[in-house]
Design an enzyme around this catalytic site. Structure first.
Site, PDB file in Angstrom:
ATOM      1  CG  PHE A 137      -0.352   0.598   2.460  1.00  0.00           C
ATOM      2  CD1 PHE A 137       0.561  -0.105   3.220  1.00  0.00           C
ATOM      3  CD2 PHE A 137      -0.691   1.874   2.852  1.00  0.00           C
ATOM      4  CE1 PHE A 137       1.120   0.459   4.360  1.00  0.00           C
ATOM      5  CE2 PHE A 137      -0.144   2.458   3.986  1.00  0.00           C
ATOM      6  CZ  PHE A 137       0.769   1.744   4.743  1.00  0.00           C
ATOM      7  CE  LYS A 138       5.480   1.263   4.672  1.00  0.00           C
ATOM      8  NZ  LYS A 138       4.890  -0.038   5.074  1.00  0.00           N
TER       9      LYS A 138
END
Ligand code: PLP
Length: 498
Positions: A117-118
C-alpha cells in the site's frame, strides 16, 4: 492552511515548506492548524472519479499554497500532480478494488508498482516535493535518505527514480529482508538512485540514518529529506482511499449516504490508520477505527490502558512491516487529543523513560473513536488458510492480522456497521509465509512465488513475474559505522550512474 509542530504551536509553516522539511526543527510532526474549512464535499462523492477524490483531498489539506497553483485553480493543480503520480502505475484501472469477503469488505491497496500500500503515497510524494521545490524557488538538490525493513525502500525507489532535482539513498539490513524485497530494490536502475545493504539489523540501519541527519556536514546546495511517514506529504495521499472505498460502497448499494462504516487497519507506524482519522475529521462517516497489531502489540496495550511502553521484547514476525515499537504517527493523535504542550511532555517521557501514561479523560476520548487488537503468528497463518478454504480469498500475512483482529473485535462488540478491512500487501510479496500457511512445499523464496501461483491460480502482479531474473544494478554494502562516510562520499559525487 498552516502546519504546526505537534510540540510547539509557534512553529508554523506553509504546506510546501512542511512537505520539504519532513519533520519540524523541534522534532515534532506537522499537523493542520485546524480541520475547519477542510470538509470534503460528500454530496458529490458518488459522481467523483478516483483521481478527483485524491485531488480534492490534496487541495483541501494543502489549501492556499503555491505548490498547487494552476491557471484553473488549486483543485486542477492537485489533479495534475495526481495524474502524473498515478497514470499507468497500477496493475488495475481501479487502484484500490474492494472485495466482498464473508460479511465485510477488503480494500486491496497493493496493486501498485511494488505490491504494497505504500505505493499509493510514495508515487505522489515525489510530485508534491518537486512541486513544492519549484514553487518555493528552492535551488538545492534534495537527497532522500531512508532506512527500510523492506516495503518503504522499494516503494520510495519506485516513486523517486528519475525525478529531477532529487536523489535517493536507501539502506537495508543485509540479512534482514526477503529475497523478493531485496531484488525489487537492487534492480531499480534510476540514475538518481543508490541502494546499499548494511551489516546489521533494521534498527542499526535506522540509527545510522538518524545519525547522518544529525551530524553530516553537507556541501553547499544539498539538503537531506526523508520519505518516511512522518512527512505530511506521505500521509495526505492516504486519506483519499478512505473516501474512495465509501464511494464504492455507495455505488454498490451496500450502504446509504451518511451510514457509519468501520475500518480495520494493519498498523505499524500508525500512518495508515491516522489517515483514516483525517478522513473522519474531514467529514467521512467513519464509525470505529480498529488498530490491528502483531505480537509487537505496544499499540493494543496503549489503547487498553493508556500506557505507551516501548521497554519490551521485540519480535520478528511473519508480518515484518508491522514489527515496530515506536509508532511515530501516534504523536499526531496525541496532539489532537491533548495539545502541543502535553504532547511535547509525553514525547519527552518516551525519550527519557521509554514510557508515558495518558490521563483518564484523554484515554476516554481516544477510545471513543479507536479500538485495538492483536494477532500472533500462529493465528496469522491459520487465518490465511481458513479464509482461503472457506471464502476462496487469498491474503498476505499483514492483511491476515487485520482480518483476524476484525473477527475477534466483531464478535466481542457485536458492532453491526459495515466494515472495511485494509489489505496492505500482495500475497505474492510474502509468498513463502503464505505457502507455509497453506501447508504447501516450495524451494527458494522465488520458487514460492511460482508454486503459490500453481496452487491458487491467483494472478501474479506484473512487477513480480520473473523477478529472480531482473538484473542486479546495486551491489554496494557497508558496515554500520561506515554509513556516514558513505553518504558523505555520495552527496559530494555529481553523477551516480552512467
Ligand atoms: C508499512 C506497512 C504497514 C504499516 O503501515 P503504517 O502506516 O506504518 O501503520 C502494514 N502493512 C504493510 C504491508 C506495510 O508495508
Amino acid at each position: 492552511m498552516l502546519y504546526l509542530s505537534t510540540r510547539n504551536n509557534k512553529i508554523s509553516k506553509k504546506p510546501s515548506e512542511a512537505v520539504l522539511e519532513g519533520i519540524a526543527k523541534d522534532g515534532g510532526l506537522y499537523m493542520p492548524h485546524s480541520f475547519e474549512g477542510v470538509e470534503f464535499p460528500l454530496k458529490d462523492l458518488e459522481k467523483m472519479s478516483n483521481k478527483e477524490i485524491s485531488a480534492q483531498v490534496i487541495s483541501l489539506l494543502f489549501k492556499n499554497d503555491e505548490m498547487l497553483s494552476n491557471p484553473k485553480g488549486e483543485l486542477a493543480g492537485a489533479y495534475d500532480l495526481v495524474s502524473k503520480a498515478y497514470d499507468g502505475k497500477f496493475d488495475d484501472e481501479d487502484y484500490a478494488p474492494l472485495a466482498k469477503v464473508a460479511d465485510a469488505y477488503i480494500m486491496e491497496l497493493y496493486h501498485g508498482p511494488t505490491c504494497a500500500f505504500k505505493d499509493v503515497a510514495l508515487q505522489l510524494l515525489p510530485q508534491l516535493i518537486s512541486s513544492a521545490k519549484k514553487s518555493t524557488g528552492m535551488k538545492d538538490e534534495i537527497v532522500i535518505l531512508t532506512a527500510t525493513s523492506g516495503d518503504t525502500g522499494s516503494a520510495a525507489l519506485s516513486g523517486f527514480s528519475n525525478v529531477d532535482g532529487i536523489k535517493i539513498i536507501v539502506f537495508y539490513p543485509r540479512n534482514g529482508i526477503s529475497a523478493v524485497q531485496e531484488r525489487q530494490m537492487v534492480s531499480v536502475d534510476g540514475k538518481n538512485t543508490c541502494v546499499c545493504s548494511v551489516g546489521g539489523n533494521f534498527d542499526d540501519a535506522q540509527s545510522g540514518v538518524k545519525n547522518i541527519f544529525a551530524s553530516l556536514d553537507l556541501p553547499k546546495g544539498v539538503v537531506l529529506s526523508s520519505a518516511n511517514s512522518i512527512n505530511i506529504g506521505r500521509l495526505a495521499p492516504q486519506v483519499a482511499y478512505y473516501f474512495k472505498s465509501y464511494r464504492d460502497l455507495l455505488l454498490n448499494k451496500e450502504i446509504k449516504m451518511g451510514e457509519l462504516v468501520n475500518f480495520v487497519v494493519p498498523t505499524g507506524n500508525f500512518g495508515d490508520i491516522l489517515a483514516g482519522y483525517f478522513a473522519k475529521k474531514m467529514g467521512l462517516p467513519v464509525g470505529q477505527l480498529v488498530c490491528a497489531s502483531n505480537t509487537n502489540k505496544v499499540l493494543t496495550d496503549f489503547f487498553e490502558n493508556g500506557v505507551y511502553n516501548k521497554n519490551r521484547s521485540f519480535y520478528i514476525t511473519k508480518s515484518p512491516s508491522m514489527d515496530i515499537l515506536i509508532s511515530s504517527n501516534l504523536e499526531r493523535l496525541l496532539y489532537l487529543v491533548c495539545g502541543a504542550e502535553k504532547c511535547a511532555y509525553y514525547m519527552n517521557e518516551l525519550k527519557e523513560k521509554g514510557e508515558y501514561k495518558l490521563e483518564k479523560e484523554e484515554l476516554d476520548k481516544i477510545r471513543n473513536e479507536f479500538d485495538a487488537g492483536f494477532c500472533d503468528d500462529e493465528e496469522t497463518l491459520e487465518t490465511i488458510k481458513k479464509v482461503y478454504e472457506n471464502e476462496k480469498y487469498l491474503m498476505d500475512t499483514h492483511t491476515a492480522v487485520a482480518w483476524n483482529v476484525y473477527e475477534k473485535w466483531q464478535k466481542k462488540t457485536g458492532n453491526k456497521n459495515k466494515t472495511v478491512v485494509l489489505s496492505t500487501a500482495s500475497p505474492y510479496k510474502f509468498s513463502s509465509s503464505v505457502m507455509n500457511a497453506l501447508g504447501q512445499e516450495y524451494g527458494s523464496e522465488f520458487d514460492a512465488v511460482n508454486k503459490l501461483y500453481e496452487y491458487t491460480g491467483a494472478k501474479i502482479p506484473g512487477s513480480l513475474v520473473n523477478i529472480e531474473s531482473k538484473p542486479i544494478v546495486h551491489t554496494v554494502t557497508v558496515e554500520k559505522d561506515e554509513m556516514l562516510s558513505f553518504v558523505d562520499k555520495m552527496v559530494n559525487k555529481k553523477k551516480w550512474m552512467e
